[in-house]
Design a protein around this motif. Structure first.
Motif, PDB file in Angstrom:
ATOM      1  N   ALA A   1       0.869  -1.181   0.000  1.00  0.00           N
ATOM      2  CA  ALA A   1       0.000   0.000   0.000  1.00  0.00           C
ATOM      3  C   ALA A   1       0.898   1.220   0.000  1.00  0.00           C
ATOM      4  CB  ALA A   1      -0.907  -0.004   1.225  1.00  0.00           C
ATOM      5  N   TYR A   2       0.637   2.153  -0.897  1.00  0.00           N
ATOM      6  CA  TYR A   2       1.510   3.327  -1.045  1.00  0.00           C
ATOM      7  C   TYR A   2       0.721   4.610  -0.815  1.00  0.00           C
ATOM      8  CZ  TYR A   2       4.229   7.037  -3.242  1.00  0.00           C
ATOM      9  OH  TYR A   2       4.892   8.202  -3.470  1.00  0.00           O
ATOM     10  N   THR A   3       1.257   5.507   0.008  1.00  0.00           N
ATOM     11  CA  THR A   3       0.600   6.794   0.255  1.00  0.00           C
ATOM     12  C   THR A   3       1.013   7.784  -0.825  1.00  0.00           C
ATOM     13  OG1 THR A   3       2.363   7.553   1.757  1.00  0.00           O
ATOM     14  CG2 THR A   3       0.489   6.380   2.746  1.00  0.00           C
ATOM     15  N   SER A   4       0.169   7.906  -1.823  1.00  0.00           N
ATOM     16  CA  SER A   4       0.418   8.780  -2.959  1.00  0.00           C
ATOM     17  C   SER A   4      -0.260  10.133  -2.729  1.00  0.00           C
ATOM     18  CB  SER A   4      -0.095   8.108  -4.241  1.00  0.00           C
ATOM     19  OG  SER A   4       0.299   8.819  -5.387  1.00  0.00           O
ATOM     20  N   LEU A   5      -0.482  10.869  -3.788  1.00  0.00           N
ATOM     21  CA  LEU A   5      -1.070  12.214  -3.747  1.00  0.00           C
ATOM     22  C   LEU A   5      -2.451  12.194  -4.385  1.00  0.00           C
ATOM     23  CD1 LEU A   5      -0.637  15.352  -3.270  1.00  0.00           C
ATOM     24  CD2 LEU A   5       0.197  15.408  -5.635  1.00  0.00           C
ATOM     25  N   LEU A   6      -3.367  12.943  -3.826  1.00  0.00           N
ATOM     26  CA  LEU A   6      -4.727  13.032  -4.341  1.00  0.00           C
ATOM     27  C   LEU A   6      -4.714  13.320  -5.849  1.00  0.00           C
ATOM     28  CD1 LEU A   6      -7.780  13.138  -3.476  1.00  0.00           C
ATOM     29  CD2 LEU A   6      -7.481  15.622  -3.294  1.00  0.00           C
ATOM     30  N   HIS A   7      -5.414  12.469  -6.604  1.00  0.00           N
ATOM     31  CA  HIS A   7      -5.509  12.618  -8.064  1.00  0.00           C
ATOM     32  C   HIS A   7      -4.127  12.818  -8.690  1.00  0.00           C
ATOM     33  CE1 HIS A   7      -9.839  12.640  -7.827  1.00  0.00           C
ATOM     34  NE2 HIS A   7      -9.830  13.675  -7.002  1.00  0.00           N
ATOM     35  N   ALA A   8      -3.179  11.991  -8.259  1.00  0.00           N
ATOM     36  CA  ALA A   8      -1.794  12.156  -8.702  1.00  0.00           C
ATOM     37  C   ALA A   8      -1.666  12.192 -10.218  1.00  0.00           C
ATOM     38  CB  ALA A   8      -0.928  11.031  -8.142  1.00  0.00           C
ATOM     39  N   ASP A   9      -2.504  11.422 -10.909  1.00  0.00           N
ATOM     40  CA  ASP A   9      -2.375  11.340 -12.363  1.00  0.00           C
ATOM     41  C   ASP A   9      -2.764  12.626 -13.071  1.00  0.00           C
ATOM     42  OD1 ASP A   9      -4.945  10.842 -11.419  1.00  0.00           O
ATOM     43  OD2 ASP A   9      -5.458   9.454 -13.041  1.00  0.00           O
ATOM     44  N   THR A  10      -3.586  13.455 -12.447  1.00  0.00           N
ATOM     45  CA  THR A  10      -4.045  14.692 -13.100  1.00  0.00           C
ATOM     46  C   THR A  10      -3.745  15.942 -12.279  1.00  0.00           C
ATOM     47  OG1 THR A  10      -6.249  14.465 -12.084  1.00  0.00           O
ATOM     48  CG2 THR A  10      -5.927  13.485 -14.267  1.00  0.00           C
ATOM     49  N   SER A  11      -3.117  15.806 -11.125  1.00  0.00           N
ATOM     50  CA  SER A  11      -2.915  16.931 -10.216  1.00  0.00           C
ATOM     51  C   SER A  11      -2.075  18.040 -10.851  1.00  0.00           C
ATOM     52  CB  SER A  11      -2.218  16.458  -8.942  1.00  0.00           C
ATOM     53  OG  SER A  11      -1.900  17.544  -8.100  1.00  0.00           O
ATOM     54  N   PRO A  12      -2.433  19.313 -10.589  1.00  0.00           N
ATOM     55  CA  PRO A  12      -1.609  20.425 -11.057  1.00  0.00           C
ATOM     56  C   PRO A  12      -0.431  20.716 -10.131  1.00  0.00           C
ATOM     57  CG  PRO A  12      -3.560  21.284  -9.966  1.00  0.00           C
ATOM     58  CD  PRO A  12      -3.706  19.786  -9.986  1.00  0.00           C
ATOM     59  N   LEU A  13      -0.305  20.011  -9.029  1.00  0.00           N
ATOM     60  CA  LEU A  13       0.786  20.249  -8.097  1.00  0.00           C
ATOM     61  C   LEU A  13       2.080  19.614  -8.614  1.00  0.00           C
ATOM     62  CD1 LEU A  13      -1.800  20.671  -6.266  1.00  0.00           C
ATOM     63  CD2 LEU A  13      -0.349  19.936  -4.355  1.00  0.00           C
ATOM     64  N   PRO A  14       3.183  20.363  -8.620  1.00  0.00           N
ATOM     65  CA  PRO A  14       4.464  19.766  -9.041  1.00  0.00           C
ATOM     66  C   PRO A  14       4.868  18.560  -8.199  1.00  0.00           C
ATOM     67  CG  PRO A  14       4.634  22.167  -9.027  1.00  0.00           C
ATOM     68  CD  PRO A  14       3.302  21.827  -8.402  1.00  0.00           C
TER      69      PRO A  14
ATOM     70  N   VAL B   1       3.732   9.967  -9.130  1.00  0.00           N
ATOM     71  CA  VAL B   1       3.382   9.279 -10.377  1.00  0.00           C
ATOM     72  C   VAL B   1       4.464   8.272 -10.746  1.00  0.00           C
ATOM     73  CG1 VAL B   1       3.062   9.598 -12.860  1.00  0.00           C
ATOM     74  CG2 VAL B   1       1.903  11.116 -11.254  1.00  0.00           C
ATOM     75  N   GLU B   2       5.717   8.669 -10.587  1.00  0.00           N
ATOM     76  CA  GLU B   2       6.815   7.752 -10.893  1.00  0.00           C
ATOM     77  C   GLU B   2       6.766   6.520  -9.992  1.00  0.00           C
ATOM     78  OE1 GLU B   2      10.120   6.031 -12.607  1.00  0.00           O
ATOM     79  OE2 GLU B   2       8.776   7.608 -13.328  1.00  0.00           O
ATOM     80  N   THR B   3       6.455   6.723  -8.717  1.00  0.00           N
ATOM     81  CA  THR B   3       6.355   5.578  -7.803  1.00  0.00           C
ATOM     82  C   THR B   3       5.192   4.675  -8.190  1.00  0.00           C
ATOM     83  OG1 THR B   3       7.313   6.895  -6.004  1.00  0.00           O
ATOM     84  CG2 THR B   3       6.096   4.900  -5.385  1.00  0.00           C
ATOM     85  N   GLU B   4       4.065   5.265  -8.548  1.00  0.00           N
ATOM     86  CA  GLU B   4       2.925   4.460  -8.989  1.00  0.00           C
ATOM     87  C   GLU B   4       3.295   3.637 -10.220  1.00  0.00           C
ATOM     88  OE1 GLU B   4      -0.600   6.756  -9.526  1.00  0.00           O
ATOM     89  OE2 GLU B   4      -0.683   7.461  -7.454  1.00  0.00           O
ATOM     90  N   ARG B   5       4.053   4.239 -11.118  1.00  0.00           N
ATOM     91  CA  ARG B   5       4.477   3.506 -12.321  1.00  0.00           C
ATOM     92  C   ARG B   5       5.417   2.351 -11.949  1.00  0.00           C
ATOM     93  NH1 ARG B   5       5.720   8.941 -15.895  1.00  0.00           N
ATOM     94  NH2 ARG B   5       3.579   9.302 -16.631  1.00  0.00           N
ATOM     95  N   MET B   6       6.316   2.597 -11.024  1.00  0.00           N
ATOM     96  CA  MET B   6       7.237   1.539 -10.598  1.00  0.00           C
ATOM     97  C   MET B   6       6.486   0.387  -9.951  1.00  0.00           C
ATOM     98  SD  MET B   6      10.689   3.485  -9.235  1.00  0.00           S
ATOM     99  CE  MET B   6       9.873   4.562  -8.053  1.00  0.00           C
ATOM    100  N   LEU B   7       5.489   0.699  -9.162  1.00  0.00           N
ATOM    101  CA  LEU B   7       4.684  -0.355  -8.549  1.00  0.00           C
ATOM    102  C   LEU B   7       3.976  -1.181  -9.616  1.00  0.00           C
ATOM    103  CD1 LEU B   7       3.179   1.507  -5.474  1.00  0.00           C
ATOM    104  CD2 LEU B   7       4.510  -0.620  -5.389  1.00  0.00           C
ATOM    105  N   ALA B   8       3.416  -0.503 -10.616  1.00  0.00           N
ATOM    106  CA  ALA B   8       2.722  -1.222 -11.686  1.00  0.00           C
ATOM    107  C   ALA B   8       3.689  -2.121 -12.451  1.00  0.00           C
ATOM    108  CB  ALA B   8       2.055  -0.226 -12.626  1.00  0.00           C
ATOM    109  N   ALA B   9       4.886  -1.605 -12.701  1.00  0.00           N
ATOM    110  CA  ALA B   9       5.869  -2.378 -13.468  1.00  0.00           C
ATOM    111  C   ALA B   9       6.429  -3.545 -12.671  1.00  0.00           C
ATOM    112  CB  ALA B   9       7.001  -1.463 -13.919  1.00  0.00           C
ATOM    113  N   SER B  10       6.397  -3.434 -11.359  1.00  0.00           N
ATOM    114  CA  SER B  10       6.980  -4.477 -10.505  1.00  0.00           C
ATOM    115  C   SER B  10       6.184  -5.774 -10.530  1.00  0.00           C
ATOM    116  CB  SER B  10       7.068  -3.979  -9.062  1.00  0.00           C
ATOM    117  OG  SER B  10       5.785  -3.963  -8.445  1.00  0.00           O
TER     118      SER B  10
END
Length: 289
Positions: free
Chosen positions: A105-118, A124-133
């Motif tokens: 379980a990973y604590t990401s950011l609200l709406h990370a895929d579309t968020s305007p926050l830098p 997003v990179e961590t979410e991608r790494m989890l998916a690839a793992s």
């Protein structure tokens, strides 16, 4: 997966991690809980509760293989080392895969895929790494912590104002304890693999609304002064904040103005089985010290 899975919480003595551990200890056998922290000797009273402490340092991959041995479920609390998170999280993900962890379980950011926050980039990179793992995983996309604003309270009360660049952006910031309860629910429950949870408070506020709530809670008039992003950044530097902190606060406020901290799905309250903590309660607790 074992019928009684062992659960490891990283950052277990941090502000979020300790609350997750406390929630878990109320619902599962403490012997199933492992507290991951950089210095196990700083585990405090966890041992007296029957909770094992193991060394977990995101920057020291050699600590992770032993830490994750026999672990079925892992809470990866995002690092606070902005700019270094992706590398640190990769170390954890690689070690979890090698150890055969059954769920991350990973604590990401609200709406990370579309968020305007830098801030989104490393999440997003961590979410991608989890998916690839290929690891079974669940994304806990946490909104802002309501406590993030508590540090502004003394100055706001002293000067009768709080500055920012959030405009009329609605901020669905929830109490840290609410996010901890959600994480514990997921770790102790079943059927969460593959889910993406957008987690935020039931009720949102603008920064003008935050100032009004502080006025109500404290009895001292506080107003909100809105600025553009560049002026707010300069203001923060002018009052002595490091440029990197000023940049983080200014860009986050600018993202909030664009809706980056708003969500009205009520996913968090549904997940924890109760309403989220009202802002007034968060402020009251902060004022009590």
């Amino acid at each position: 997966m074992a019928s009684e899975p062992r659960i490891l919480v990283t950052g277990a003595t941090g502000q979020l991690g300790r609350l997750v551990v406390a929630n878990l200890a109320r619902t599962v056998d403490p012997a199933r809980i492992v507290a991951g922290l950089r210095r196990p000797e700083a585990a405090g009273d966890l041992g007296a509760q029957g909770i094992e402490a193991r060394a977990v340092d995101y920057e020291k991959p050699e600590t992770l293989a032993a830490a994750f041995d026999g672990i079925d479920r892992l809470l990866l609390i995002s690092s606070n080392a902005i700019g270094e998170r992706a590398t640190q999280h990769a170390n954890v993900i690689n070690a979890a895969k090698a150890a055969g962890v059954g769920l991350v379980a990973y604590t990401s950011l609200l709406h990370a895929d579309t968020s305007p926050l830098p801030l989104r980039a490393e999440h997003v990179e961590t979410e991608r790494m989890l998916a690839a793992s290929g690891l079974p995983h669940v994304l806990l996309r946490n909104g802002w912590y309501a406590e993030n604003y508590n540090g502004f309270i003394p100055s706001a009360l002293e000067h009768g104002a709080i500055a920012g660049a959030a405009g009329e952006g609605r901020i669905a910031a929830a109490a840290r304890a609410d996010y901890a309860a959600a994480a514990a629910t997921v770790l102790a429950g079943e059927g969460h693999a593959g889910k993406v949870y957008e987690l935020a408070a039931d009720e949102a506020f603008t920064m003008a609304g935050w100032a009004a709530a502080l006025t109500q809670a404290s009895g001292k008039a506080v107003a909100y002064r809105d600025m553009d992003e560049a002026d707010y950044r300069a203001f923060l530097i002018g009052v002595g904040l490091p440029a990197s902190v000023a940049e983080l606060l200014a860009t986050s406020d600018a993202g909030a103005a664009k809706g980056g901290l708003f969500d009205e799905s009520h996913t968090l309250s549904h997940l924890i089985g109760r309403p989220t903590t009202p802002l007034a309660d968060v402020l009251a607790a902060a004022l009590k010290g």
